[in-house]
Design a protein around this motif. Structure first.
Motif, PDB file in Angstrom:
ATOM      1  N   ARG A 148       0.846  -1.181   0.000  1.00 39.62           N
ATOM      2  CA  ARG A 148       0.000   0.000   0.000  1.00 39.62           C
ATOM      3  C   ARG A 148       0.890   1.243   0.000  1.00 39.62           C
ATOM      4  NH1 ARG A 148      -2.374  -3.521   3.884  1.00 39.62           N
ATOM      5  NH2 ARG A 148      -1.040  -2.544   5.453  1.00 39.62           N
ATOM      6  N   PRO A 149       0.414   2.359  -0.557  1.00 41.47           N
ATOM      7  CA  PRO A 149       1.233   3.575  -0.566  1.00 41.47           C
ATOM      8  C   PRO A 149       1.718   3.939   0.835  1.00 41.47           C
ATOM      9  CG  PRO A 149      -0.667   3.854  -1.984  1.00 41.47           C
ATOM     10  CD  PRO A 149      -0.861   2.551  -1.271  1.00 41.47           C
ATOM     11  N   GLY A 150       3.018   4.166   0.949  1.00 43.05           N
ATOM     12  CA  GLY A 150       3.620   4.513   2.231  1.00 43.05           C
ATOM     13  C   GLY A 150       4.193   3.341   2.992  1.00 43.05           C
ATOM     14  N   ASP A 151       3.921   2.107   2.573  1.00 39.72           N
ATOM     15  CA  ASP A 151       4.513   0.942   3.239  1.00 39.72           C
ATOM     16  C   ASP A 151       6.030   0.962   3.103  1.00 39.72           C
ATOM     17  OD1 ASP A 151       2.157  -0.139   4.127  1.00 39.72           O
ATOM     18  OD2 ASP A 151       1.956  -1.587   2.497  1.00 39.72           O
ATOM     19  N   ARG A 152       6.704   0.609   4.183  1.00 44.10           N
ATOM     20  CA  ARG A 152       8.171   0.558   4.166  1.00 44.10           C
ATOM     21  C   ARG A 152       8.620  -0.831   3.714  1.00 44.10           C
ATOM     22  NH1 ARG A 152      10.389   0.941   9.186  1.00 44.10           N
ATOM     23  NH2 ARG A 152      12.193   2.231   8.641  1.00 44.10           N
ATOM     24  N   VAL A 153       9.542  -0.847   2.760  1.00 40.89           N
ATOM     25  CA  VAL A 153      10.077  -2.099   2.218  1.00 40.89           C
ATOM     26  C   VAL A 153      11.598  -2.017   2.251  1.00 40.89           C
ATOM     27  CG1 VAL A 153      10.227  -3.614   0.209  1.00 40.89           C
ATOM     28  CG2 VAL A 153       8.073  -2.441   0.726  1.00 40.89           C
ATOM     29  N   ALA A 154      12.236  -2.984   2.899  1.00 32.78           N
ATOM     30  CA  ALA A 154      13.692  -3.027   2.980  1.00 32.78           C
ATOM     31  C   ALA A 154      14.258  -3.651   1.705  1.00 32.78           C
ATOM     32  CB  ALA A 154      14.144  -3.815   4.201  1.00 32.78           C
ATOM     33  N   VAL A 155      15.393  -3.094   1.248  1.00 32.87           N
ATOM     34  CA  VAL A 155      16.078  -3.603   0.056  1.00 32.87           C
ATOM     35  C   VAL A 155      17.574  -3.653   0.325  1.00 32.87           C
ATOM     36  CG1 VAL A 155      14.312  -2.753  -1.541  1.00 32.87           C
ATOM     37  CG2 VAL A 155      16.264  -1.290  -0.955  1.00 32.87           C
ATOM     38  N   GLU A 156      18.276  -4.450  -0.460  1.00 32.52           N
ATOM     39  CA  GLU A 156      19.725  -4.575  -0.326  1.00 32.52           C
ATOM     40  C   GLU A 156      20.432  -3.359  -0.935  1.00 32.52           C
ATOM     41  OE1 GLU A 156      20.126  -9.401  -0.923  1.00 32.52           O
ATOM     42  OE2 GLU A 156      19.560  -8.135  -2.628  1.00 32.52           O
ATOM     43  N   ASP A 157      21.564  -2.985  -0.338  1.00 31.53           N
ATOM     44  CA  ASP A 157      22.370  -1.881  -0.838  1.00 31.53           C
ATOM     45  C   ASP A 157      23.850  -2.268  -0.746  1.00 31.53           C
ATOM     46  OD1 ASP A 157      23.283   0.569  -1.709  1.00 31.53           O
ATOM     47  OD2 ASP A 157      23.042   1.559   0.234  1.00 31.53           O
ATOM     48  N   PRO A 158      24.532  -2.479  -1.889  1.00 35.19           N
ATOM     49  CA  PRO A 158      24.058  -2.326  -3.262  1.00 35.19           C
ATOM     50  C   PRO A 158      23.019  -3.379  -3.620  1.00 35.19           C
ATOM     51  CG  PRO A 158      26.198  -3.388  -3.271  1.00 35.19           C
ATOM     52  CD  PRO A 158      25.938  -2.987  -1.843  1.00 35.19           C
ATOM     53  N   GLY A 159      22.225  -3.048  -4.634  1.00 34.50           N
ATOM     54  CA  GLY A 159      21.148  -3.957  -4.987  1.00 34.50           C
ATOM     55  C   GLY A 159      20.682  -3.763  -6.415  1.00 34.50           C
ATOM     56  N   TYR A 160      19.448  -4.139  -6.666  1.00 28.86           N
ATOM     57  CA  TYR A 160      18.907  -4.222  -8.021  1.00 28.86           C
ATOM     58  C   TYR A 160      18.007  -3.021  -8.296  1.00 28.86           C
ATOM     59  CZ  TYR A 160      16.657  -6.496 -12.051  1.00 28.86           C
ATOM     60  OH  TYR A 160      16.182  -6.817 -13.301  1.00 28.86           O
ATOM     61  N   PRO A 161      18.478  -2.032  -9.059  1.00 27.02           N
ATOM     62  CA  PRO A 161      17.695  -0.804  -9.271  1.00 27.02           C
ATOM     63  C   PRO A 161      16.346  -1.038  -9.935  1.00 27.02           C
ATOM     64  CG  PRO A 161      19.990  -0.473  -9.909  1.00 27.02           C
ATOM     65  CD  PRO A 161      19.825  -1.939  -9.647  1.00 27.02           C
TER      66      PRO A 161
END
Length: 480
Positions: free
Chosen positions: A201-214
């Motif tokens: 949903r808009p505003g949900d926080r999602v963790a991603v890897e850094d560096p990662g897949y743009p």
């Protein structure tokens, strides 16, 4: 001369304008809209008069008016649209670039197309010269014999492919998955897009890897996610940092590539995997596991997916057959709880309805006959040889400029470049020298320069890899 139609209804009798002016106005409008372009020929006056069922003199009068206004020119008994068109008093003529008359958000990142003559270290793409097109073509022709596949079908995908894929995932990746817990999609990117639009949903926080897949970041943002970058080290995503982010608020999902981390190729360690699963189960966080190149593991036993050790049911498993076959076929999938698959199918029905069931049936036949598995084994041997060829060439020509750890699997190498080298300038120089590569900056969440290069080896053969590395060496600054 190509045929030219005149989709205009002429008004006679009570019309305010004479017929010849209506004809001129219609042609003028087609020129303004770009339907008729500079230099395009108009039909002969006799031909157009017959089409419109008017006298030829009426058409000639219209053509004379257009020529007098500068919209057309007479060339060698042919009337053509003028190459230097006048401006309309009622407004500018059609934008030849096709820009709309309304505001659009800025475009997102797009894949760069391969340039002729450029030896490109692609981002882990398969070698299209090795695709078994003959096998696929025969299977596709047989699928065409099933007329029901030409109609509407199950939004989850063709049943035989889902069944064959479920057996493959069970036997080769240890997943306890059945046909009704699988959804076929347009590649792994299509799988992520469908999951993101269903789950986030808009505003949900999602963790991603850094560096990662743009590309994944762009997909998640498009669904309304607020991304939270988590650093990656030699054993994958740092779970202790991830846990600290939870103090700032809940996470809806975590997107990660634990088998061969994109782009560094490292494999997430066992302790971290267990901790991640515990954390996700406790906080009810969806783990979006992108296992994009599982088949290409060269040393030791492949690490089983997180989805294979997920008692809490928090993992949504994303995969693709594109790395075995070809990305243009758009064959991806999602494995997850039955309720999730049903929600994805409902979402898909509001968009494209279903995938390519003919292609899916053909692919199912290749899986059922073991031909796709045999092809994957062949590709694994070829890509392993190419990995070793690239590694040897790098040590021979660039030993003092870049270092790397040979990954146990994957389709690329992640290089650590000497800090004294300007990596971005090197990439520019290399491209001028006929070799393309991607710098670490492309994978940094904040677009910061990184002293890294990602070199995909699967799309180039041994001779091409040797030549590409020689070009890289020639592109290095002379001082090194």
């Amino acid at each position: 001369m190509r045929p030219w139609t005149f989709p205009v209804t002429l008004q006679s009798g009570t019309a305010r304008e004479p017929i010849f002016q209506q004809i001129a106005q219609a042609i003028r409008g087609d020129i303004r809209r770009g339907r008729l372009r500079p230099g395009d020929p108009l039909p002969g006056s006799r031909s157009l008069a017959m089409t419109l069922e008017v006298h030829r003199n009426t058409v000639l009068a219209a053509y004379r008016e257009l020529e007098a206004e500068g919209w057309t020119v007479a060339e060698q008994r042919t009337t053509r649209v003028a190459r230097d068109l006048p401006q309309s008093p009622s407004g500018p003529r059609a934008d030849p670039m096709g820009r709309p008359g309304y505001d659009l958000p800025g475009p997102g990142p797009r894949r760069s197309l391969r340039e002729p003559g450029l030896l490109a270290f692609g981002g882990g793409l398969p070698d299209l010269r090795l695709v078994p097109t003959d096998l696929l073509a025969r299977a596709y022709r047989r699928a065409l014999g099933s007329r029901e596949l030409l109609g509407y079908g199950d939004a989850r995908g063709e049943a035989r492919l889902r069944s064959a894929l479920a057996r493959l995932l069970s036997e080769m990746r240890g997943l306890a998955v059945s046909e009704d817990r699988l959804m076929l999609t347009g590649g792994s990117q299509g799988a992520l897009d469908l999951v993101a639009r269903t789950l986030i949903r808009p505003g949900d926080r999602v963790a991603v890897e850094d560096p990662g897949y743009p590309a994944a970041w762009a997909t998640l943002r498009a669904a309304g996610a607020e991304l939270v970058p988590v650093p990656v080290d030699e054993t994958g995503m740092r779970i202790e940092t991830l846990a600290r982010h939870l103090a700032d608020g809940p996470l809806r999902a975590i997107y990660l590539t634990p088998h061969h981390q994109f782009p560094t190729t490292v494999t997430m360690g066992a302790a971290r995997r267990l901790r991640l699963l515990e954390l996700a189960a406790h906080h009810r966080i969806a783990l979006l596991e992108d296992d994009y190149d599982n088949e290409f593991h060269f040393e030791g036993r492949p690490v089983l997916p997180l989805a294979g050790e997920d008692p809490a049911g928090v993992v949504i498993y994303l995969g693709t057959l594109s790395k075995i076959l070809a990305p243009g076929l758009r064959l991806g999938f999602v494995a997850g709880p039955r309720a999730l698959v049903e929600a994805l199918a409902a979402r898909r029905e509001t968009a494209d309805g279903q995938g390519d069931h003919l292609l899916q049936r053909a692919t199912a036949e290749l899986l059922e006959d073991g031909l796709l598995q045999r092809h994957a084994r062949k590709m694994r041997r070829i890509y392993q040889t190419r990995r070793e060829t690239l590694a040897a060439a790098l040590r021979r020509h660039l030993g003092g400029a870049a270092a790397f750890d040979l990954p146990a699997g994957g389709m690329s190498l992640w290089l650590r470049v000497d800090p004294s080298i300007d990596v971005e300038a090197w990439a520019v120089s290399a491209r001028k020298g006929g070799v393309g590569m991607t710098t670490g900056r492309a994978f940094d969440f904040q677009d910061r320069p990184r002293p890294n290069l990602r070199l995909g080896f699967s799309a180039l053969d041994e001779r091409e890899l040797e030549e590409a590395v020689r070009r890289l060496a020639r592109a290095l600054p002379k001082s090194l």
